[in-house]
Design an enzyme around this catalytic site. Structure first.
Site, PDB file in Angstrom:
ATOM      1  N   ARG A  58      52.694   5.389  75.241  1.00  0.00           N
ATOM      2  CA  ARG A  58      52.642   6.695  74.564  1.00  0.00           C
ATOM      3  C   ARG A  58      51.584   7.613  75.158  1.00  0.00           C
ATOM      4  NH1 ARG A  58      53.687   2.902  70.968  1.00  0.00           N
ATOM      5  NH2 ARG A  58      51.489   2.690  70.403  1.00  0.00           N
ATOM      6  N   GLU A  95      42.354  -8.929  68.811  1.00  0.00           N
ATOM      7  CA  GLU A  95      41.936  -9.682  67.626  1.00  0.00           C
ATOM      8  C   GLU A  95      42.480 -11.121  67.709  1.00  0.00           C
ATOM      9  OE1 GLU A  95      42.904  -7.631  64.073  1.00  0.00           O
ATOM     10  OE2 GLU A  95      41.942  -9.132  62.786  1.00  0.00           O
TER      11      GLU A  95
HETATM   12  P1  AMP Z   1      42.893  -0.291  70.825  1.00  0.00           P
HETATM   13  O1  AMP Z   1      42.823  -1.026  72.103  1.00  0.00           O
HETATM   14  O2  AMP Z   1      42.638  -1.155  69.628  1.00  0.00           O
HETATM   15  O3  AMP Z   1      42.008   0.954  70.815  1.00  0.00           O
HETATM   16  O4  AMP Z   1      44.383   0.192  70.638  1.00  0.00           O
HETATM   17  C1  AMP Z   1      44.838   1.311  71.290  1.00  0.00           C
HETATM   18  C2  AMP Z   1      46.254   1.166  71.768  1.00  0.00           C
HETATM   19  O5  AMP Z   1      47.090   0.604  70.776  1.00  0.00           O
HETATM   20  C3  AMP Z   1      46.831   2.519  72.108  1.00  0.00           C
HETATM   21  O6  AMP Z   1      47.581   2.407  73.303  1.00  0.00           O
HETATM   22  C4  AMP Z   1      47.690   2.878  70.922  1.00  0.00           C
HETATM   23  O7  AMP Z   1      48.892   3.472  71.341  1.00  0.00           O
HETATM   24  C5  AMP Z   1      47.945   1.589  70.197  1.00  0.00           C
HETATM   25  N1  AMP Z   1      47.623   1.633  68.771  1.00  0.00           N
HETATM   26  C6  AMP Z   1      46.621   0.977  68.144  1.00  0.00           C
HETATM   27  N2  AMP Z   1      46.639   1.183  66.834  1.00  0.00           N
HETATM   28  C7  AMP Z   1      47.667   2.024  66.608  1.00  0.00           C
HETATM   29  C8  AMP Z   1      48.220   2.641  65.417  1.00  0.00           C
HETATM   30  N3  AMP Z   1      47.702   2.425  64.195  1.00  0.00           N
HETATM   31  N4  AMP Z   1      49.282   3.443  65.569  1.00  0.00           N
HETATM   32  C9  AMP Z   1      49.819   3.674  66.788  1.00  0.00           C
HETATM   33  N5  AMP Z   1      49.363   3.123  67.930  1.00  0.00           N
HETATM   34  C10 AMP Z   1      48.309   2.317  67.840  1.00  0.00           C
END
Ligand code: AMP
Length: 170
Positions: A58, A95
């Site tokens: 995305r 996680e």
């Molecule tokens: P993180 O590595 O935990 O910061 O997760 C970021 C990645 O996971 C990004 O590429 C987001 O597109 C996706 N992501 C994480 N949480 C969400 C959420 N609640 N809604 C949509 N996409 C998410």
């Protein structure tokens, strides 16, 4: 225009307990898309950018739009097995378990000024891993920007030392 009106919450997707931030209503609305792109451009200001890195999948939408506006190149960071040419990879902790991201070896030249973009900043693990890939190739990260940050997951703390900007906070 309140861009949050174009973000749809989908509870328990893709798994129980996660509230998924669905950007497809934003992508579908031409005015909201333009407004979001303009606002992301404002976050960058007049900093020089050679390459915009978009994170699968995305992150690709706005990263490509920003690259076009900035007269910069677009580079995808992808999940394993998707990139055809010579590449480097990074594995990072989730996680539960681990994830891996890849970038083409010739995607970034030493000293390139790089903007990293993704739709959502959650825990920051994905963006941090992307920063590592870019820096291993010699890129200089100017800014990481996001459509939205889920502040309660403290992603910014994991990205200390980088310029972090997002259009919407939750
Ligand atoms: P993180 O590595 O935990 O910061 O997760 C970021 C990645 O996971 C990004 O590429 C987001 O597109 C996706 N992501 C994480 N949480 C969400 C959420 N609640 N809604 C949509 N996409 C998410």
């Amino acid at each position: 225009m309140n861009l949050k009106r174009y973000i749809r919450d989908i509870p328990d997707f893709p798994s129980k307990g996660i509230v998924f931030k669905d950007i497809t209503p934003l992508l579908k609305d031409p005015l909201a898309m333009k407004q979001a792109t303009d606002a992301l451009m404002d976050l960058i200001g007049n900093q020089k950018i050679d390459i915009v890195v978009g994170i699968e999948s995305r992150g690709f939408f706005f990263a490509a739009l920003l690259a076009a506006r900035l007269n910069a190149g677009f580079v995808p960071v992808r999940k394993p097995g998707k990139l055809p040419a010579e590449k480097i990879s990074v594995t990072y902790d989730l996680e539960y378990g681990t994830d891996t991201l890849e970038i083409h070896k010739d995607a970034i030249q030493k000293g390139d000024k790089v903007l990293i973009h993704d739709d959502v900043l959650a825990t920051g693990g994905t963006a941090k891993a992307t920063c590592e890939l870019v820096e291993r190739l010699g890129g200089e990260i100017v800014q990481c920007n996001f459509l939205m940050a889920l502040d309660f997951l403290k992603g910014e703390e994991k990205l200390k030392g980088y310029e972090i900007r997002s259009l919407m906070q939750y």
